[in-house]
Design an enzyme around this catalytic site. Structure first.
Site, PDB file in Angstrom:
ATOM      1  N   HIS A 140      40.237  41.278  41.304  1.00  0.00           N
ATOM      2  CA  HIS A 140      39.453  42.329  40.619  1.00  0.00           C
ATOM      3  C   HIS A 140      40.226  42.965  39.460  1.00  0.00           C
ATOM      4  O   HIS A 140      39.642  43.667  38.637  1.00  0.00           O
ATOM      5  CB  HIS A 140      39.081  43.449  41.601  1.00  0.00           C
ATOM      6  N   ASP A 177      36.051  34.390  47.356  1.00  0.00           N
ATOM      7  CA  ASP A 177      35.987  35.754  47.906  1.00  0.00           C
ATOM      8  C   ASP A 177      34.538  36.227  47.749  1.00  0.00           C
ATOM      9  O   ASP A 177      33.873  35.882  46.769  1.00  0.00           O
ATOM     10  CB  ASP A 177      36.934  36.661  47.109  1.00  0.00           C
TER      11      ASP A 177
HETATM   12 ZN    ZN Z   1      36.526  40.560  48.380  1.00  0.00          ZN
END
Ligand code: ZN
Length: 368
Positions: A140, A177
């Site tokens: 992220h 993910d």
């Molecule tokens: Zn995640």
């Protein structure tokens, strides 16, 4: 040639912030519980590996921290300075849900160093493939904005370090993910030499990124592939998405190596998603991507640990991945297999998902 497994106890010592689940404590939120991103999911995977003995079939290794030069290829010095200053003075929070304690900078650099060493070991031929048990996670993190528990973009740091050494040209990063790999996408959005693919639960985190129409920009147009999936996607859905969308994109791109952002948070009991993947799903996706790597890039494959928040289940999912990667006969049978496989979506969902993947294929083809 074996499977390299890179880990460091200090990565389990990262922590900080005063959260109850994803909420800052205060007002009506009772203290306790802590962030879902905590050491136990990773530590328990390592513990299970020691208990079964699969560690004997892996090369268990540590690695030096990523250097300032390594970090500077991906993150601006201004961000690194702010991070280091806060880390030296007790810790802090520089973005969204990315608290860290004293020394957090050094632990994050170590986490990136594990990914860097894993990539290097495969590219130099020291190992056939590799797994980095990195923590904190990375996918992220934008160049100058940490978010979603991620403080440095581990995979980008590893890839750029390998490129700086002349070890790597074109690379594909496959992110399974359950959350969108917004940081990795942002870093490579304009780049033609890096294919970024993210499979994720639609509208989970972040809310405003991860659309199928986001295909890259300028020279990078066409080298970003988002695969947002509906809540409830289970084993067959993930396998189909890999077969229909991921593997053809890898074949067409012809990367020199494949790096997987390996989160386990699409599992059926993860608190941060609403998906139905099982340990079998992660095993099968590993087999799929390993076959692709064998066909496309001489088997050069690196997995870097990302999310996954079920303390009980991540260890079994991770063990299945490592069995598949290494070819080890030492198993950790999934105690949830019968329960979760009996609760997969039915034929109506499969029909809907097939239409969903058709629509994604059309959107990908239309842009650019
Ligand atoms: Zn995640």
């Amino acid at each position: 040639m074996s499977t390299g497994f890179f880990w460091d106890e200090r990565c389990f010592w990262h922590g900080g912030g005063n959260y109850s689940f994803t909420l800052p404590v205060g007002d009506l939120v009772q203290p306790g519980g802590g962030l879902p991103e905590n050491p136990e999911t990773k530590r328990r995977l390592l513990n299970l590996m020691h208990v079964t003995g699969i560690t004997a079939d892996l090369a268990m290794l540590d690695a030096p921290a990523a250097t300032d030069e390594d970090l500077g290829r991906v993150h601006p010095q201004s961000y690194l300075d702010r991070f280091k200053d806060a880390s030296d003075t007790g810790g802090g929070e520089l973005g969204l849900r990315t608290p860290f304690g004293a020394g957090g900078f050094e632990i994050a650099a170590l986490s990136a160093g594990l990914a860097k060493a894993a990539v290097q070991s495969v590219l130099t031929g020291a190992h056939r493939n590799a797994y980095a048990l990195s923590r904190p996670p990375g996918h992220h993190c934008l160049p100058d904005w940490p978010n979603g528990f991620c403080l440095l973009n581990n995979i980008a740091i590893a890839v750029e370090a390998a490129r700086a050494e002349g070890l790597l040209g074109r690379v594909a990063i496959v992110d399974w993910d359950v959350h969108h790999g917004n940081g990795t996408e942002a870093i490579y959005y304009d780049r033609a030499d890096t294919l970024t693919i993210s499979l994720h639960q639609e509208h989970n985190y972040p809310l405003d990124t991860g659309d199928a129409v986001d295909r890259g920009r300028g020279p990078g147009l066409g080298t970003n592939l988002n695969i947002p999936l509906p809540p409830g996607t289970g084993h067959l859905g993930y396998v189909a998405a890999m077969d229909r969308l991921v593997l053809p994109a890898l074949t067409a791109f012809e990367p020199h190596a494949i790096v997987v952002a390996c989160g386990f948070d699409a599992s059926a009991i993860d608190p941060l998603s609403r998906m139905l993947a099982t340990a079998q799903t992660f095993r099968t996706m590993t087999a799929q991507i390993q076959r692709a790597a064998n066909e496309i890039c001489d088997g050069r494959l690196v997995l870097v640990h990302e999310g996954g928040y079920s303390e009980v289940y991540v260890p079994f999912c991770g063990h299945a991945v490592l069995e598949e990667l290494s070819g080890s006969q030492i198993t950790a049978p999934d105690p949830f297999d019968a329960t979760f496989m009996a609760r997969q979506p039915g034929p109506r969902f499969d029909t809907m998902l097939s239409d969903w993947l058709d629509a994604l294929e059309a959107e990908h083809a239309a842009t650019p």
